[in-house]
Design a protein around this motif. Structure first.
Motif, PDB file in Angstrom:
ATOM      1  N   LYS A  83       0.822  -1.222   0.000  1.00  0.00           N
ATOM      2  CA  LYS A  83       0.000   0.000   0.000  1.00  0.00           C
ATOM      3  C   LYS A  83       0.855   1.271   0.000  1.00  0.00           C
ATOM      4  CE  LYS A  83      -2.117  -0.573   3.913  1.00  0.00           C
ATOM      5  NZ  LYS A  83      -1.495  -1.733   4.564  1.00  0.00           N
ATOM      6  N   THR A  96      -3.105   6.621   7.122  1.00  0.00           N
ATOM      7  CA  THR A  96      -3.971   6.662   8.310  1.00  0.00           C
ATOM      8  C   THR A  96      -3.481   5.751   9.440  1.00  0.00           C
ATOM      9  OG1 THR A  96      -5.469   4.967   7.433  1.00  0.00           O
ATOM     10  CG2 THR A  96      -6.000   7.273   6.947  1.00  0.00           C
ATOM     11  N   GLY A  97      -2.600   4.794   9.120  1.00  0.00           N
ATOM     12  CA  GLY A  97      -2.021   3.964  10.181  1.00  0.00           C
ATOM     13  C   GLY A  97      -1.272   4.831  11.188  1.00  0.00           C
ATOM     14  N   TYR A 128      -3.185   5.741  14.432  1.00  0.00           N
ATOM     15  CA  TYR A 128      -3.266   4.645  15.410  1.00  0.00           C
ATOM     16  C   TYR A 128      -1.893   4.378  16.030  1.00  0.00           C
ATOM     17  CZ  TYR A 128      -7.851   4.231  13.456  1.00  0.00           C
ATOM     18  OH  TYR A 128      -9.125   4.534  13.053  1.00  0.00           O
ATOM     19  N   ARG A 129      -0.848   4.488  15.209  1.00  0.00           N
ATOM     20  CA  ARG A 129       0.512   4.326  15.743  1.00  0.00           C
ATOM     21  C   ARG A 129       0.811   5.419  16.775  1.00  0.00           C
ATOM     22  NH1 ARG A 129       4.041   0.791  13.099  1.00  0.00           N
ATOM     23  NH2 ARG A 129       2.954  -0.293  11.421  1.00  0.00           N
ATOM     24  N   ARG A 159       7.591   2.807  14.079  1.00  0.00           N
ATOM     25  CA  ARG A 159       7.372   1.767  13.056  1.00  0.00           C
ATOM     26  C   ARG A 159       7.930   0.416  13.464  1.00  0.00           C
ATOM     27  NH1 ARG A 159       4.193   3.365   9.153  1.00  0.00           N
ATOM     28  NH2 ARG A 159       4.159   5.605   8.895  1.00  0.00           N
ATOM     29  N   ALA A 182      -0.455  -0.081  18.065  1.00  0.00           N
ATOM     30  CA  ALA A 182      -1.458   0.492  17.149  1.00  0.00           C
ATOM     31  C   ALA A 182      -2.567  -0.518  16.893  1.00  0.00           C
ATOM     32  CB  ALA A 182      -0.784   0.880  15.833  1.00  0.00           C
ATOM     33  N   SER A 183      -2.165  -1.757  16.681  1.00  0.00           N
ATOM     34  CA  SER A 183      -3.143  -2.800  16.371  1.00  0.00           C
ATOM     35  C   SER A 183      -4.084  -3.034  17.560  1.00  0.00           C
ATOM     36  CB  SER A 183      -2.389  -4.083  15.994  1.00  0.00           C
ATOM     37  OG  SER A 183      -3.267  -5.144  15.815  1.00  0.00           O
ATOM     38  N   SER A 226      -6.441   0.099  18.123  1.00  0.00           N
ATOM     39  CA  SER A 226      -7.346   0.364  16.988  1.00  0.00           C
ATOM     40  C   SER A 226      -8.596  -0.524  17.027  1.00  0.00           C
ATOM     41  CB  SER A 226      -6.619   0.184  15.652  1.00  0.00           C
ATOM     42  OG  SER A 226      -6.286  -1.168  15.448  1.00  0.00           O
ATOM     43  N   ARG A 272     -11.628   4.692  17.567  1.00  0.00           N
ATOM     44  CA  ARG A 272     -11.792   4.892  16.118  1.00  0.00           C
ATOM     45  C   ARG A 272     -12.690   6.093  15.846  1.00  0.00           C
ATOM     46  NH1 ARG A 272      -9.427   0.734  13.602  1.00  0.00           N
ATOM     47  NH2 ARG A 272     -10.032   1.676  11.626  1.00  0.00           N
ATOM     48  N   GLY A 299      -4.732   2.750   4.319  1.00  0.00           N
ATOM     49  CA  GLY A 299      -5.108   2.248   5.642  1.00  0.00           C
ATOM     50  C   GLY A 299      -5.809   0.904   5.600  1.00  0.00           C
ATOM     51  N   THR A 322     -10.271   2.913   4.851  1.00  0.00           N
ATOM     52  CA  THR A 322     -10.439   4.233   4.228  1.00  0.00           C
ATOM     53  C   THR A 322     -11.497   4.203   3.122  1.00  0.00           C
ATOM     54  OG1 THR A 322      -8.623   4.020   2.641  1.00  0.00           O
ATOM     55  CG2 THR A 322      -8.047   4.839   4.825  1.00  0.00           C
ATOM     56  N   ARG A 378      -1.556  -9.718  14.113  1.00  0.00           N
ATOM     57  CA  ARG A 378      -2.078  -8.391  13.741  1.00  0.00           C
ATOM     58  C   ARG A 378      -3.229  -8.544  12.730  1.00  0.00           C
ATOM     59  NH1 ARG A 378       0.213  -3.223  11.585  1.00  0.00           N
ATOM     60  NH2 ARG A 378       2.097  -4.165  10.764  1.00  0.00           N
ATOM     61  N   ASP A 393      -6.943  -7.136  13.153  1.00  0.00           N
ATOM     62  CA  ASP A 393      -7.454  -6.156  12.173  1.00  0.00           C
ATOM     63  C   ASP A 393      -8.706  -6.673  11.459  1.00  0.00           C
ATOM     64  OD1 ASP A 393      -5.275  -4.630  12.871  1.00  0.00           O
ATOM     65  OD2 ASP A 393      -4.216  -4.846  10.965  1.00  0.00           O
TER      66      ASP A 393
HETATM   67  O1   DC Z   1      -0.829   0.583   8.248  1.00  0.00           O
HETATM   68  P1   DC Z   1      -0.077   0.393   9.570  1.00  0.00           P
HETATM   69  O2   DC Z   1       0.712  -0.875   9.632  1.00  0.00           O
HETATM   70  O3   DC Z   1       0.746   1.587   9.910  1.00  0.00           O
HETATM   71  O4   DC Z   1      -1.252   0.292  10.678  1.00  0.00           O
HETATM   72  C1   DC Z   1      -0.977   0.025  12.039  1.00  0.00           C
HETATM   73  C2   DC Z   1      -2.241  -0.471  12.711  1.00  0.00           C
HETATM   74  O5   DC Z   1      -3.203   0.585  12.755  1.00  0.00           O
HETATM   75  C3   DC Z   1      -2.953  -1.636  12.028  1.00  0.00           C
HETATM   76  O6   DC Z   1      -2.520  -2.890  12.500  1.00  0.00           O
HETATM   77  C4   DC Z   1      -4.396  -1.408  12.339  1.00  0.00           C
HETATM   78  C5   DC Z   1      -4.499   0.086  12.558  1.00  0.00           C
HETATM   79  N1   DC Z   1      -5.137   0.789  11.446  1.00  0.00           N
HETATM   80  C6   DC Z   1      -6.520   0.791  11.427  1.00  0.00           C
HETATM   81  O7   DC Z   1      -7.141   0.158  12.272  1.00  0.00           O
HETATM   82  N2   DC Z   1      -7.185   1.500  10.475  1.00  0.00           N
HETATM   83  C7   DC Z   1      -6.504   2.179   9.534  1.00  0.00           C
HETATM   84  N3   DC Z   1      -7.188   2.877   8.604  1.00  0.00           N
HETATM   85  C8   DC Z   1      -5.101   2.162   9.519  1.00  0.00           C
HETATM   86  C9   DC Z   1      -4.436   1.433  10.484  1.00  0.00           C
END
Ligand code: DC
Length: 218
Positions: free
Chosen positions: A13, A31-32, A35-36, A77, A85-86, A89, A95, A124, A127, A175, A179
């Motif tokens: 992506k 958009t990650g 959450y990070r 990262r 983040a996971s 989220s 959210r 993301g 999105t 993860r 997700d």
């Molecule tokens: O894309 P990333 O690996 O940076 O995302 C990190 C975490 O953030 C992913 O495991 C779930 C969450 N996330 C989400 O729930 N919704 C999004 N639009 C982007 C990321």
């Protein structure tokens, strides 16, 4: 022009979004990062990730400048940041608190230096389904878990982060599981998304497939 690029970690992506943002002068919102930022802030203040109320408070007060500041932290990262983040989220309230910040980006898309952009590319998990269901083009980029773990492992080694393929694979499976199975905005393609499996494709082949889709929308 609004393009959404959703999919699991390390599916490609970021590379696709970065290329399209430059080629079509679209402001890029990863958009990650939101959450990070919330997850890492929890870690930095020593808060337990299971504390939903603490995560919500941080999400409600998160600003773009704070997110950018957190983004240069070494764990933003790393597997620590990815895990945090996971976990946070999954909370629906978190959210919701972060929704407007992401949606508002498309109202007046600008580059980091303030110059106006031709539109937005969102990268993301939700999105195309939640943040911007009215997008002009929705892509869902995926690849097998093993291929994605191999790519992420290689990236870590290039950055000097010592880890094993097995650990990266195990983290990725955990993860993906979170997700895809959370109740709020689970990772899934929008009904009108174009699904691209990059397991056996190099980036040139992926872009050769996507560019005509974008051109058709211009
Ligand atoms: O894309 P990333 O690996 O940076 O995302 C990190 C975490 O953030 C992913 O495991 C779930 C969450 N996330 C989400 O729930 N919704 C999004 N639009 C982007 C990321």
């Amino acid at each position: 022009m609004i393009i959404t690029v959703d999919g699991p970690a390390a599916a490609g992506k970021g590379t696709i979004s970065d290329y399209l943002s430059k080629k079509y002068k679209l402001a890029y919102f990863d958009t990650g990062m939101v959450y990070r930022a919330v997850g890492l802030q929890m870690v930095l203040i020593g808060e337990d990730l299971s504390n939903k109320d603490a995560a919500l408070k941080i999400a409600q007060n998160m600003t773009f400048p704070q997110m950018m500041e957190l983004s240069i932290h070494p764990d933003f990262r790393s597997d620590i940041g990815s895990h945090a983040a996971s976990v946070i989220s999954v909370y629906p309230e978190v959210r919701t608190a972060l929704l407007k910040m992401q949606q508002n980006f498309a109202l007046n898309p600008v580059f980091a230096d303030g110059t106006p952009a031709n539109g937005v590319i969102y990268d993301g998990r939700d999105t195309g389904t939640v943040i911007c269901p009215q997008a002009d083009l929705k892509l869902f980029v995926t690849a097998s878990t093993e291929v994605r773990a191999e790519r992420r492992h290689k990236e870590f080694l290039q950055k000097g982060i010592i880890t094993t393929y097995q650990k990266v694979l195990d983290d990725m499976i955990a993860r993906d599981e979170r997700d895809c199975n959370r109740s709020a905005a689970p990772l899934k393609p929008a009904d009108d998304a174009v699904i691209i499996d990059t397991s056996n494709l190099d980036i040139e082949a992926v872009l050769a497939y996507i560019i005509p889709l974008v051109e058709a929308k211009i």
